[in-house]
Design a protein around this motif. Sequence first.
Motif, PDB file in Angstrom:
ATOM      1  N   LYS A   1      -3.194  70.328  62.415  1.00  4.07           N
ATOM      2  CA  LYS A   1      -3.856  70.603  63.690  1.00  4.07           C
ATOM      3  C   LYS A   1      -3.972  72.107  63.883  1.00  4.07           C
ATOM      4  O   LYS A   1      -4.998  72.610  64.311  1.00  4.07           O
ATOM      5  CB  LYS A   1      -3.017  69.991  64.808  1.00  4.07           C
ATOM      6  N   GLU A   2      -2.877  72.805  63.536  1.00  6.86           N
ATOM      7  CA  GLU A   2      -2.875  74.262  63.716  1.00  6.86           C
ATOM      8  C   GLU A   2      -1.824  74.871  62.788  1.00  6.86           C
ATOM      9  O   GLU A   2      -0.690  74.376  62.751  1.00  6.86           O
ATOM     10  CB  GLU A   2      -2.480  74.572  65.171  1.00  6.86           C
ATOM     11  N   ILE A   3      -2.222  75.900  62.073  1.00  6.88           N
ATOM     12  CA  ILE A   3      -1.230  76.588  61.231  1.00  6.88           C
ATOM     13  C   ILE A   3      -0.425  77.539  62.106  1.00  6.88           C
ATOM     14  O   ILE A   3      -0.992  78.333  62.851  1.00  6.88           O
ATOM     15  CB  ILE A   3      -1.902  77.341  60.065  1.00  6.88           C
ATOM     16  N   LEU A   4       0.887  77.411  62.024  1.00  2.00           N
ATOM     17  CA  LEU A   4       1.751  78.278  62.836  1.00  2.00           C
ATOM     18  C   LEU A   4       2.177  79.523  62.073  1.00  2.00           C
ATOM     19  O   LEU A   4       2.141  80.624  62.609  1.00  2.00           O
ATOM     20  CB  LEU A   4       3.004  77.518  63.295  1.00  2.00           C
ATOM     21  N   PHE A   5       2.589  79.329  60.813  1.00  5.24           N
ATOM     22  CA  PHE A   5       3.076  80.466  60.019  1.00  5.24           C
ATOM     23  C   PHE A   5       2.592  80.333  58.591  1.00  5.24           C
ATOM     24  O   PHE A   5       2.753  79.280  57.968  1.00  5.24           O
ATOM     25  CB  PHE A   5       4.609  80.528  60.036  1.00  5.24           C
ATOM     26  N   SER A   6       2.014  81.414  58.084  1.00  5.49           N
ATOM     27  CA  SER A   6       1.541  81.428  56.696  1.00  5.49           C
ATOM     28  C   SER A   6       2.723  81.701  55.773  1.00  5.49           C
ATOM     29  O   SER A   6       3.787  82.165  56.209  1.00  5.49           O
ATOM     30  CB  SER A   6       0.497  82.524  56.525  1.00  5.49           C
ATOM     31  N   LYS A   7       2.476  81.467  54.493  1.00  2.42           N
ATOM     32  CA  LYS A   7       3.470  81.746  53.455  1.00  2.42           C
ATOM     33  C   LYS A   7       3.934  83.205  53.542  1.00  2.42           C
ATOM     34  O   LYS A   7       5.122  83.494  53.472  1.00  2.42           O
ATOM     35  CB  LYS A   7       2.785  81.473  52.118  1.00  2.42           C
TER      36      LYS A   7
END
Length: 189
Positions: free
Chosen positions: A8-14
């Motif tokens: 739904k929504e990316i919170l934190f990238s790698k």
Amino acid sequence: MENHPLVKEILFSKEEIEVRTKQLAREIESYYKSRDVKENTVILIGLLKGCIPFMADFIKNFDHECQTEYMVVSSYLGGTKTTGEPKINLDLNISIKDKHILIIEDVIDSGITLEYIKNYLSLKGAKEVKVVTLLDKREGRKVNIEADWSGFVIKNEFVIGYGLDYDERLRNLPYVAVCDVDKLKDWKW
Ligand code: IMP
Ligand code: MG
């Protein structure tokens, strides 16, 4: 790489997670150095399976004498709601008497799993049990317990990726994302 359709929504990238994990490693190293830990060894206990990506990042950056151990404690039984009855499915096979323990967890929600493990490790004679978690859902707490270090505080939403699963899937997503739970009902794997 396309986002998974259940995202739904990316919170934190790698990249964000890696940066934050390095900071945590520095802080935690300083803590143990300042405490002058006897024998200089900390036992890192990763809670499988969710800890894997976070712990892999963490240990590469943790510049302190340590041993790595793992436990499997289940309380979710596949869904998106905790059952509230933790069960040890894989135990330690070393003595932790008088040892400094650092539990490495993916996420703390109700806190029930963590409370159970902390009590268990204390009963086994650990000298100190500290906790680092990648994610902290503070609003979800049902027991009075806090991590000593947490990567990110998040809202009380079901998240996937970077070790976190829905029904054992999606642990391999290279980011932490809010799961589109409305889609799960009729989802065909
Ligand atoms: P607690 O006992 O409610 O704190 O739950 C802790 C465990 O539940 C974590 O170690 C995770 O394995 C799992 N969990 C909690 N929230 C989530 C989530 O949003 N996604 C996936 N797993 C979760
Ligand atoms: Mg876990």
